[in-house]
Design an enzyme around this catalytic site. Structure first.
Site, PDB file in Angstrom:
ATOM      1  N   ASP A  32       0.819  -1.201   0.000  1.00 28.58           N
ATOM      2  CA  ASP A  32       0.000   0.000   0.000  1.00 28.58           C
ATOM      3  C   ASP A  32       0.863   1.265   0.000  1.00 28.58           C
ATOM      4  O   ASP A  32       1.967   1.265   0.547  1.00 28.58           O
ATOM      5  CB  ASP A  32      -0.891  -0.042   1.260  1.00 28.58           C
ATOM      6  CG  ASP A  32      -2.121   0.827   1.121  1.00 28.58           C
ATOM      7  OD1 ASP A  32      -2.346   1.393   0.034  1.00 28.58           O
ATOM      8  OD2 ASP A  32      -2.865   0.948   2.114  1.00 28.58           O
ATOM      9  N   HIS A  49       3.101   3.406  -8.895  1.00 31.72           N
ATOM     10  CA  HIS A  49       2.905   1.988  -9.194  1.00 31.72           C
ATOM     11  C   HIS A  49       4.138   1.401  -9.866  1.00 31.72           C
ATOM     12  O   HIS A  49       4.547   0.278  -9.596  1.00 31.72           O
ATOM     13  CB  HIS A  49       1.673   1.790 -10.075  1.00 31.72           C
ATOM     14  CG  HIS A  49       0.394   2.232  -9.408  1.00 31.72           C
ATOM     15  ND1 HIS A  49       0.072   1.840  -8.130  1.00 31.72           N
ATOM     16  CD2 HIS A  49      -0.610   3.026  -9.831  1.00 31.72           C
ATOM     17  CE1 HIS A  49      -1.091   2.393  -7.803  1.00 31.72           C
ATOM     18  NE2 HIS A  49      -1.516   3.119  -8.810  1.00 31.72           N
ATOM     19  N   SER A  77      -6.805  -5.642  -6.263  1.00 32.24           N
ATOM     20  CA  SER A  77      -7.974  -6.225  -5.605  1.00 32.24           C
ATOM     21  C   SER A  77      -9.197  -6.101  -6.507  1.00 32.24           C
ATOM     22  O   SER A  77      -9.202  -5.316  -7.463  1.00 32.24           O
ATOM     23  CB  SER A  77      -8.240  -5.517  -4.275  1.00 32.24           C
ATOM     24  OG  SER A  77      -8.881  -4.273  -4.505  1.00 32.24           O
ATOM     25  N   THR A  78     -10.229  -6.862  -6.173  1.00 32.97           N
ATOM     26  CA  THR A  78     -11.477  -6.785  -6.948  1.00 32.97           C
ATOM     27  C   THR A  78     -12.093  -5.385  -6.819  1.00 32.97           C
ATOM     28  O   THR A  78     -12.867  -4.968  -7.669  1.00 32.97           O
ATOM     29  CB  THR A  78     -12.496  -7.847  -6.472  1.00 32.97           C
ATOM     30  OG1 THR A  78     -12.567  -7.824  -5.048  1.00 32.97           O
ATOM     31  CG2 THR A  78     -12.084  -9.238  -6.908  1.00 32.97           C
ATOM     32  N   LEU A 143      11.643 -19.986  -4.702  1.00 32.61           N
ATOM     33  CA  LEU A 143      10.567 -19.149  -4.158  1.00 32.61           C
ATOM     34  C   LEU A 143       9.318 -19.186  -5.040  1.00 32.61           C
ATOM     35  O   LEU A 143       9.402 -19.024  -6.250  1.00 32.61           O
ATOM     36  CB  LEU A 143      11.058 -17.695  -4.042  1.00 32.61           C
ATOM     37  CG  LEU A 143      10.000 -16.674  -3.607  1.00 32.61           C
ATOM     38  CD1 LEU A 143       9.687 -16.806  -2.121  1.00 32.61           C
ATOM     39  CD2 LEU A 143      10.450 -15.244  -3.925  1.00 32.61           C
TER      40      LEU A 143
HETATM   41  C1  V07 Z   1       1.550  -4.458  -9.946  1.00 31.63           C
HETATM   42  C2  V07 Z   1       3.293  -3.061  -8.812  1.00 31.63           C
HETATM   43  C3  V07 Z   1       3.527  -3.277  -7.348  1.00 31.63           C
HETATM   44  C4  V07 Z   1       2.871  -2.263  -6.503  1.00 31.63           C
HETATM   45  C5  V07 Z   1       1.392  -2.440  -6.303  1.00 31.63           C
HETATM   46  C6  V07 Z   1       0.437  -2.404  -7.463  1.00 31.63           C
HETATM   47  C7  V07 Z   1       0.980  -2.290  -8.839  1.00 31.63           C
HETATM   48  C8  V07 Z   1       4.093  -6.820 -10.527  1.00 31.63           C
HETATM   49  C9  V07 Z   1       3.029  -7.431 -11.154  1.00 31.63           C
HETATM   50  C10 V07 Z   1       3.030  -8.729 -11.841  1.00 31.63           C
HETATM   51  C11 V07 Z   1       1.896  -9.532 -11.831  1.00 31.63           C
HETATM   52  C12 V07 Z   1       1.897 -10.760 -12.461  1.00 31.63           C
HETATM   53  C13 V07 Z   1       3.028 -11.198 -13.096  1.00 31.63           C
HETATM   54  C14 V07 Z   1       4.162 -10.427 -13.112  1.00 31.63           C
HETATM   55  C15 V07 Z   1       4.162  -9.198 -12.485  1.00 31.63           C
HETATM   56  C16 V07 Z   1       1.958  -6.545 -10.996  1.00 31.63           C
HETATM   57  C17 V07 Z   1      -0.142  -5.690 -11.115  1.00 31.63           C
HETATM   58  C18 V07 Z   1       0.244  -4.576 -10.390  1.00 31.63           C
HETATM   59  C19 V07 Z   1      -1.547  -5.805 -11.592  1.00 31.63           C
HETATM   60  F1  V07 Z   1       3.030 -12.399 -13.704  1.00 31.63           F
HETATM   61  N1  V07 Z   1       3.708  -5.657 -10.010  1.00 31.63           N
HETATM   62  N2  V07 Z   1       2.402  -5.471 -10.273  1.00 31.63           N
HETATM   63  N3  V07 Z   1       0.691  -6.686 -11.407  1.00 31.63           N
HETATM   64  N4  V07 Z   1       1.939  -3.325  -9.229  1.00 31.63           N
END
Ligand code: V07
Length: 252
Positions: A32, A49, A77-78, A143
Site C-alpha cells: 500500500d 505503481h 484487488s477486486t 521461491l
Molecule cells: C503491480 C506493482 C507493485 C505495486 C502495487 C500495485 C501495482 C508486478 C506485477 C506482476 C503480476 C503478475 C506477473 C508479473 C508481475 C503486478 C499488477 C500490479 C496488476 F506475472 N507488479 N504489479 N501486477 N503493481
C-alpha cells in the site's frame, strides 16, 4: 547461541553477527501507499505503481536470500476496478513490463511465478503476459512468487461455497463432508500453506479483503513506510518481530 541451519529456516544476516531464527515460510504483503508516495513527490499516481514494481523485485531478492518458500503480493484487488480508468489501464500493463524487465532475473533466481484471483476477467493482454511469466518459470522450484490479482477474499469464499453447493446438488458431495479442510480445497490457495506473516505498508491497519480465511492465525506487522520506500531494513525488522513473537509463544 545458534547454529546456522538453512533447512531449519534460520539465516545469518550478512551485515552483522545477528541470526534470525524461525523465518516465516509464507509471507503475504499488502503493498500500500504507491499513489501517496507519488503524490508527495508531485508525480502522477502511476509513477508510484511503477516504482512499486521495482520494489517487488527487491522484495523477491530478500525473500530468496532468507529462504522464504512463498511470497504472496496483493497486486490488484477486486475493488481496484473502481479507480480512474487510465490508472487501471496502466496497472494492467505492469505484468508485461515486469516480465520484460525482471523475468530473466526471476528465472536465474529459480523463482516460480503464479497468481491467485479471478484470472479470466483480466484484459487479454494482461493474461497473456502473466501466462508467459508462469510458463517460463513453471519448472523452477525455488521461491513461489504468488501475485494476488483481481483477488477478493469474500468473493473467494463465495466461489468455494458455490462449487461445494454444486457438488452437493449433484450428489458428488455430502453436506457432512463440508469441513474446514474440504472447503480449503476450493480456495485459490489450495496448494499453499496459510501465511505465517502478513505485512502491510503505508500505516493502514486493515486486512482489506486480503486472504480472509487464510490469515486466521497469521502474525500481522505494519509499517508507516509507503510501499516504494519498503527496503531490506524494514523487511528484516518484520522478520525480527516475527521471530520475537514466536519465541514468546515457545516460552509458555
Ligand atoms: C503491480 C506493482 C507493485 C505495486 C502495487 C500495485 C501495482 C508486478 C506485477 C506482476 C503480476 C503478475 C506477473 C508479473 C508481475 C503486478 C499488477 C500490479 C496488476 F506475472 N507488479 N504489479 N501486477 N503493481
Amino acid at each position: 547461541m545458534s547454529i546456522w541451519l538453512p533447512f531449519k529456516k534460520t539465516k545469518q544476516k550478512e551485515s552483522s553477527n545477528e541470526i534470525i531464527e524461525n523465518i516465516p515460510s509464507h509471507i503475504a504483503i499488502i503493498m500500500d501507499g504507491n499513489g501517496r508516495w507519488a503524490g508527495k513527490k508531485g508525480l502522477p499516481r502511476i509513477a508510484g505503481h511503477k516504482e512499486g514494481m521495482s520494489v517487488v523485485r527487491n522484495t523477491v531478492r530478500m525473500a530468496v536470500k532468507y529462504n522464504v518458500d512463498v511470497l504472496t503480493l496483493y497486486a490488484f484487488s477486486t475493488e481496484n476496478w473502481k479507480r480512474p480508468k487510465p490508472e487501471v489501464d496502466f496497472i494492467m500493463k505492469l505484468p508485461k513490463e515486469f516480465s520484460h524487465v525482471y523475468l530473466p532475473e526471476m528465472k536465474r533466481n529459480n523463482v516460480q511465478i503464479d497468481t491467485i484471483g479471478d484470472f479470466d476477467s483480466l484484459p487479454t493482454h494482461t493474461k497473456k503476459a502473466i501466462q508467459h511469466a508462469k510458463d517460463e518459470t513453471k519448472h523452477n522450484d525455488g521461491l513461489k512468487l504468488n501475485f494476488a490479482l483481481n483477488y477478493g477474499g469474500r468473493y473467494e469464499i463465495i466461489r468455494a461455497i458455490k462449487q461445494i453447493a454444486t457438488a452437493c446438488e449433484a450428489k458428488e458431495m455430502d453436506i457432512e463432508e463440508i469441513t474446514e479442510s474440504s472447503l480449503e480445497q476450493y480456495l485459490y490457495t489450495n496448494h499453499l500453506r496459510d501465511p505465517d506473516l502478513l505485512i502491510r505498508t503505508s500505516g493502514e491497519k486493515r486486512l482489506s479483503n486480503f486472504l480472509l480465511w487464510q490469515s486466521a492465525y497469521t502474525e500481522f506487522w505494519f509499517t508507516e513506510a509507503l510501499w516504494p520506500d519498503f527496503n531490506e531494513t524494514l523487511f528484516e525488522e518484520a522478520l525480527k518481530e516475527y521471530e520475537k513473537r514466536k519465541r514468546r509463544y515457545g516460552g509458555v
